[in-house]
Design a protein around this motif. Structure first.
Motif, PDB file in Angstrom:
ATOM      1  N   GLY A   1       0.843  -1.210   0.000  1.00 21.40           N
ATOM      2  CA  GLY A   1       0.000   0.000   0.000  1.00 21.40           C
ATOM      3  C   GLY A   1       0.870   1.249   0.000  1.00 21.40           C
ATOM      4  O   GLY A   1       0.615   2.204  -0.732  1.00 21.40           O
ATOM      5  N   ALA A   2       1.929   1.224   0.828  1.00 21.43           N
ATOM      6  CA  ALA A   2       2.841   2.376   0.893  1.00 21.43           C
ATOM      7  C   ALA A   2       3.558   2.568  -0.447  1.00 21.43           C
ATOM      8  O   ALA A   2       3.796   3.698  -0.879  1.00 21.43           O
ATOM      9  CB  ALA A   2       3.850   2.177   2.015  1.00 21.43           C
TER      10      ALA A   2
ATOM     11  N   LEU B   1       9.330  -1.409  20.392  1.00 24.95           N
ATOM     12  CA  LEU B   1       8.912  -0.058  19.994  1.00 24.95           C
ATOM     13  C   LEU B   1       9.310   0.219  18.542  1.00 24.95           C
ATOM     14  O   LEU B   1       8.532   0.776  17.762  1.00 24.95           O
ATOM     15  CB  LEU B   1       9.562   0.963  20.934  1.00 24.95           C
ATOM     16  CG  LEU B   1       8.865   2.309  21.005  1.00 24.95           C
ATOM     17  CD1 LEU B   1       7.442   2.170  21.513  1.00 24.95           C
ATOM     18  CD2 LEU B   1       9.649   3.257  21.910  1.00 24.95           C
ATOM     19  N   THR B   2      10.508  -0.193  18.182  1.00 30.64           N
ATOM     20  CA  THR B   2      10.964  -0.005  16.796  1.00 30.64           C
ATOM     21  C   THR B   2      10.049  -0.751  15.833  1.00 30.64           C
ATOM     22  O   THR B   2       9.679  -0.248  14.766  1.00 30.64           O
ATOM     23  CB  THR B   2      12.408  -0.528  16.627  1.00 30.64           C
ATOM     24  OG1 THR B   2      13.190  -0.048  17.696  1.00 30.64           O
ATOM     25  CG2 THR B   2      13.008  -0.098  15.316  1.00 30.64           C
ATOM     26  N   LEU B   3       9.657  -1.956  16.242  1.00 32.22           N
ATOM     27  CA  LEU B   3       8.760  -2.782  15.424  1.00 32.22           C
ATOM     28  C   LEU B   3       7.424  -2.066  15.207  1.00 32.22           C
ATOM     29  O   LEU B   3       6.921  -1.959  14.086  1.00 32.22           O
ATOM     30  CB  LEU B   3       8.533  -4.109  16.156  1.00 32.22           C
ATOM     31  CG  LEU B   3       8.055  -5.297  15.373  1.00 32.22           C
ATOM     32  CD1 LEU B   3       9.036  -5.655  14.291  1.00 32.22           C
ATOM     33  CD2 LEU B   3       7.864  -6.501  16.319  1.00 32.22           C
ATOM     34  N   LEU B   4       6.895  -1.557  16.315  1.00 34.28           N
ATOM     35  CA  LEU B   4       5.591  -0.880  16.245  1.00 34.28           C
ATOM     36  C   LEU B   4       5.676   0.371  15.379  1.00 34.28           C
ATOM     37  O   LEU B   4       4.811   0.614  14.527  1.00 34.28           O
ATOM     38  CB  LEU B   4       5.145  -0.515  17.664  1.00 34.28           C
ATOM     39  CG  LEU B   4       3.691  -0.065  17.779  1.00 34.28           C
ATOM     40  CD1 LEU B   4       2.758  -1.252  17.647  1.00 34.28           C
ATOM     41  CD2 LEU B   4       3.443   0.626  19.114  1.00 34.28           C
TER      42      LEU B   4
ATOM     43  N   PHE C   1       3.526   0.902  11.993  1.00 31.04           N
ATOM     44  CA  PHE C   1       2.638   2.056  11.885  1.00 31.04           C
ATOM     45  C   PHE C   1       3.158   3.066  10.865  1.00 31.04           C
ATOM     46  O   PHE C   1       2.377   3.734  10.199  1.00 31.04           O
ATOM     47  CB  PHE C   1       2.460   2.729  13.251  1.00 31.04           C
ATOM     48  CG  PHE C   1       1.322   2.156  14.041  1.00 31.04           C
ATOM     49  CD1 PHE C   1       0.088   2.794  14.098  1.00 31.04           C
ATOM     50  CD2 PHE C   1       1.457   0.955  14.705  1.00 31.04           C
ATOM     51  CE1 PHE C   1      -0.973   2.248  14.815  1.00 31.04           C
ATOM     52  CE2 PHE C   1       0.411   0.406  15.428  1.00 31.04           C
ATOM     53  CZ  PHE C   1      -0.813   1.048  15.482  1.00 31.04           C
ATOM     54  N   GLY C   2       4.481   3.133  10.747  1.00 30.77           N
ATOM     55  CA  GLY C   2       5.077   4.061   9.795  1.00 30.77           C
ATOM     56  C   GLY C   2       4.638   3.778   8.366  1.00 30.77           C
ATOM     57  O   GLY C   2       4.433   4.695   7.575  1.00 30.77           O
TER      58      GLY C   2
ATOM     59  N   PRO D   1       3.095   7.447   4.539  1.00 31.77           N
ATOM     60  CA  PRO D   1       2.668   7.983   3.250  1.00 31.77           C
ATOM     61  C   PRO D   1       1.677   9.147   3.372  1.00 31.77           C
ATOM     62  O   PRO D   1       1.758  10.114   2.609  1.00 31.77           O
ATOM     63  CB  PRO D   1       1.986   6.776   2.585  1.00 31.77           C
ATOM     64  CG  PRO D   1       2.608   5.590   3.228  1.00 31.77           C
ATOM     65  CD  PRO D   1       2.899   6.003   4.637  1.00 31.77           C
ATOM     66  N   LYS D   2       0.809   9.092   4.378  1.00 33.43           N
ATOM     67  CA  LYS D   2      -0.177  10.168   4.529  1.00 33.43           C
ATOM     68  C   LYS D   2       0.515  11.477   4.912  1.00 33.43           C
ATOM     69  O   LYS D   2       0.165  12.553   4.412  1.00 33.43           O
ATOM     70  CB  LYS D   2      -1.218   9.772   5.579  1.00 33.43           C
ATOM     71  CG  LYS D   2      -2.101   8.608   5.133  1.00 33.43           C
ATOM     72  CD  LYS D   2      -3.142   8.235   6.166  1.00 33.43           C
ATOM     73  CE  LYS D   2      -4.015   7.102   5.637  1.00 33.43           C
ATOM     74  NZ  LYS D   2      -5.042   6.674   6.594  1.00 33.43           N
ATOM     75  N   LEU D   3       1.515  11.369   5.797  1.00 35.74           N
ATOM     76  CA  LEU D   3       2.238  12.583   6.190  1.00 35.74           C
ATOM     77  C   LEU D   3       3.049  13.128   5.018  1.00 35.74           C
ATOM     78  O   LEU D   3       3.174  14.348   4.842  1.00 35.74           O
ATOM     79  CB  LEU D   3       3.147  12.292   7.395  1.00 35.74           C
ATOM     80  CG  LEU D   3       2.387  11.885   8.678  1.00 35.74           C
ATOM     81  CD1 LEU D   3       3.357  11.563   9.800  1.00 35.74           C
ATOM     82  CD2 LEU D   3       1.414  12.980   9.114  1.00 35.74           C
ATOM     83  N   LEU D   4       3.582  12.222   4.201  1.00 41.76           N
ATOM     84  CA  LEU D   4       4.314  12.677   3.012  1.00 41.76           C
ATOM     85  C   LEU D   4       3.369  13.361   2.016  1.00 41.76           C
ATOM     86  O   LEU D   4       3.768  14.308   1.326  1.00 41.76           O
ATOM     87  CB  LEU D   4       4.996  11.482   2.327  1.00 41.76           C
ATOM     88  CG  LEU D   4       6.266  10.963   3.006  1.00 41.76           C
ATOM     89  CD1 LEU D   4       6.782   9.717   2.297  1.00 41.76           C
ATOM     90  CD2 LEU D   4       7.353  12.045   3.015  1.00 41.76           C
ATOM     91  N   ILE D   5       2.135  12.893   1.966  1.00 37.54           N
ATOM     92  CA  ILE D   5       1.151  13.532   1.071  1.00 37.54           C
ATOM     93  C   ILE D   5       0.881  14.969   1.540  1.00 37.54           C
ATOM     94  O   ILE D   5       0.744  15.885   0.727  1.00 37.54           O
ATOM     95  CB  ILE D   5      -0.147  12.687   1.012  1.00 37.54           C
ATOM     96  CG1 ILE D   5       0.112  11.402   0.209  1.00 37.54           C
ATOM     97  CG2 ILE D   5      -1.295  13.481   0.381  1.00 37.54           C
ATOM     98  CD1 ILE D   5      -1.000  10.377   0.268  1.00 37.54           C
TER      99      ILE D   5
END
Lengths: 598, 51
Positions: free
Chosen positions: A54-55, A404-407, A411-412, A417-421
């Motif tokens: 999706g990303a 935490l890195t995994l999460l 989530f990243g 992608p939305k934040l990059l948009i």
């Protein structure tokens, strides 16, 4: 170039899945690694690869967008082609549907090109009361718009083959009259200029068999509906551009708001019934993707052009109606497992079918991952605190940093992608039409928050849908109620009590057997426990919040003329005070050169 | 404002708005491969019966 993009995108997914697997190995093996950890890592890797795909669409879209936003001006060209505009209906509100038809005819008439298009209302309505209404309101439509263009109405005795059968019946009756068909849904709306531009692009490319537009959602009223409207208005153009960049000549068909070359469609898309019984056999439910694959199998180009603006649809206004529609789509997409091995299909078409299946199977994969994570400590038993002789115990390392890195990584892939948009919108000027970058960012964060709350609920609905299909339960084909009002708390409770119960059981088991995961599981089980409340609140009217700029879209500030026209027609027909609108002038999009009637 | 465009005295019926007749063939496509297994199985049965 398409092949390079495809290979890079697949490599990106594999890389993300590999990185997440490495992190997971580090985290899960803190207390020794067993077979259940291997299961968890495989499930997590598959789910991550799907999120990364999706990303990848978003990244491809962002990279292929022009640096500055460009104004669309469609060129009106003479054509000899006749086009049928098909409006298949199935128990929908006829006043509403015909107001859409009237608005589109009005839009074409204003450009002086209504004579190029014939409208055909193809009814598969089963309810005799709705059918009576259809006939009554068709006469009204005919009276008000019949002078501008030919409008036909026919109702089938039996709705064999559902929507695909309805369109096929039209082709077998009248197809030879039309070079092109614009296929719509009952809730579709298109600007006359957009329809003319679609015809021009079909004329310009004789190999083009199907041209899909990206319909934006309009008329959303609830918080849930407005969030979807914002998503399709703000993110979807980027994701669709990414899809267009990856598709080559094997693009998608979403079943409506698209134009097809009648000859190509008739030659390629006669759908047989699959052997066996539903849900996997019988009529093909998600027929649109199959039709796209069959067109490309016959050498026709199928394309989505995200720059074709002026294309609209309506969406469900609450989670319950959304889940009902999703149940139907789930059955259709899982049926693609039968079709993907059809002889002669292009490799990309087969891959698209895999994606369609994965769109629903991903939810059970996440659910299995959660179950395996709760079960893992039980299966592992008590850790060995004295691996070597001595006085001091050796406690297992708890790698919270890795977790935490995994999460953040997982989530990243969803949020990044939305934040990059948003960032891209600030550079390109797109954000100006969404209330400025600050407003667009705030609405994006609100959308991410609301989607995160609803995702665990949708996960449960999708798990149930997949389970039902695999158990052989046919979900049927209920009509979508796009004007459904708010969902009361008791209605929400009866639709989702089992999700609350599942959330509570999940937390209870986690407290008992895997207390170290309770914090993480609250992110999923918490919203599930409160599912009825969230569904209820999501269906509340958001019209006041809209005034305050919540989920503001470009169309809020500058509504499309055809949408305004449709609202005026509907208001007039429902006894409002607005004047008869079909022939009233409404500002149309700029066209060049001056309109040319054929 | 209602636009009454009918000028004749006949009542308007839906028959006058039926779809135009211009048929186009739409052949059914092949989506399923013929299964090899039942054919093999029946062939095996035949041979077995012959012996």
């Amino acid at each position: 170039m398409v092949s390079v993009r495809r290979v890079l995108s697949i490599l990106f997914c594999l890389l993300m899945a590999g990185l997440v697997s490495l992190l997971a190995v580090g985290y899960f093996s803190a207390d020794g690694i067993q077979w259940i950890d291997a299961v968890r890592i495989v499930l997590l890797a598959a789910s991550t690869a799907w999120l990364a795909w999706g990303a990848a669409y978003a990244f491809n879209g962002l990279l292929s967008l022009p640096l500055r936003q460009q104004e669309n001006s469609f060129e009106l060209m003479p054509t000899n082609a006749r086009t049928a505009v098909l409006v298949p209906v199935y128990n929908e509100d006829p006043i509403k549907t015909f107001s859409h038809v009237a608005a589109m005819i009005g839009s074409l008439h204003a450009l002086g090109i209504a004579g190029r298009f014939d409208f055909a209302v193809l009814s598969d309505t089963r309810d005799p009361r709705v059918a009576d209404q259809e006939e009554r309101w068709f006469k009204r439509l005919q009276m008000e718009c019949g002078a501008h263009t030919a409008i036909y109405y026919r109702r089938r005795e039996k709705n064999t083959g559902k929507k695909a059968g309805n369109v096929a019946d039209f082709i077998r009756t009248s197809g030879a009259m039309y070079e092109y068909m614009i296929v719509l849904d009952a809730d579709s709306l298109m600007e006359g200029a957009t329809m003319a531009e679609m015809v021009r692009r079909m004329d310009a490319d004789p190999k083009l068999g199907l041209l899909q537009t990206l319909p934006k959602i309009v008329h959303a009223r609830s918080f849930f509906g407005r969030a979807m409207q914002f998503s399709t208005g703000y993110y979807s153009p980027v994701y669709t551009r990414g899809l267009a960049a990856l598709q080559g000549t094997s693009g998608p068909f979403w079943g409506h708001n698209a134009i097809v070359r009648t000859r190509a469609f008739a030659q390629s898309c006669g759908l047989p019934e699959l052997s066996g019984t539903p849900p996997f056999g019988g009529h093909i439910l998600s027929h649109d993707y199959v039709e796209a694959a069959l067109l490309t199998r016959n050498g026709w180009t199928v394309r989505v052009d995200p720059d074709l603006t002026g294309s609209y649809e309506e969406g469900p206004d609450n989670v319950v109606d959304f889940a009902k529609r999703d149940r139907r789509w789930c059955q259709g997409n899982l049926q693609h497992g039968r079709v993907m091995v059809a002889p002669g299909l292009k490799l990309w078409s087969r891959f698209v079918f895999v994606q369609n299946i994965m769109a629903y199977v991903a939810s059970p994969l996440w659910a299995l991952f959660i179950i395996a994570s709760i079960a893992a400590p039980m299966l592992k038993g008590v850790p060995d605190y004295f691996p070597e002789p001595g006085l001091f115990p050796v406690f297992p390392r708890v790698e919270q940093g890795l977790a935490l890195t995994l999460l953040v990584g997982v989530f990243g892939l969803l949020i990044g992608p939305k934040l990059l948009i948003v960032a891209r919108g600030a550079l390109s000027g797109v954000n100006e039409t969404f209330g400025g970058t600050g407003r667009a960012l705030l609405n994006t964060l609100t959308e991410i928050l609301s989607t995160s709350m609803l995702a665990p609920i949708m996960l449960m609905y999708q798990c149930r849908a997949v389970l039902e299909v695999f158990l052989g339960m046919d979900g049927g084909w209920p009509a979508t109620d796009r004007e459904a009002g708010a969902v009361s708390l008791s209605e929400a409770w009866s639709a989702s009590w089992w999700i609350s119960a599942t959330g509570l059981v999940t937390l209870g088991l986690a407290f008992q057997f895997a207390p170290e995961y309770v914090g993480w599981l609250l992110l999923v089980a918490g919203p599930q426990v409160f599912a009825p409340l969230l569904i209820h609140i999501g269906s509340w009217s958001a019209l006041n919040a809209r005034e305050a700029g919540l989920f503001q879209t470009a169309d809020d500030r500058d509504p499309s003329p055809v949408v305004l026209r449709q609202e005026a027609v509907l208001s007039h027909w429902r006894g409002g005070t607005q004047p008869a609108p079909v022939n009233e002038p409404v500002a149309e999009p700029a066209l060049e050169p001056a309109d040319v009637e054929q | 404002m209602t636009h009454v465009l009918e000028t004749d005295s006949k009542p308007m019926t839906l028959h006058r708005h039926a779809l135009p007749t211009a048929p186009m063939a739409m052949p059914e496509q092949v989506l399923e491969r013929k299964r090899a297994r039942p054919a093999l199985f029946s062939e095996f049965l035949k041979r077995f019966a012959w012996k």
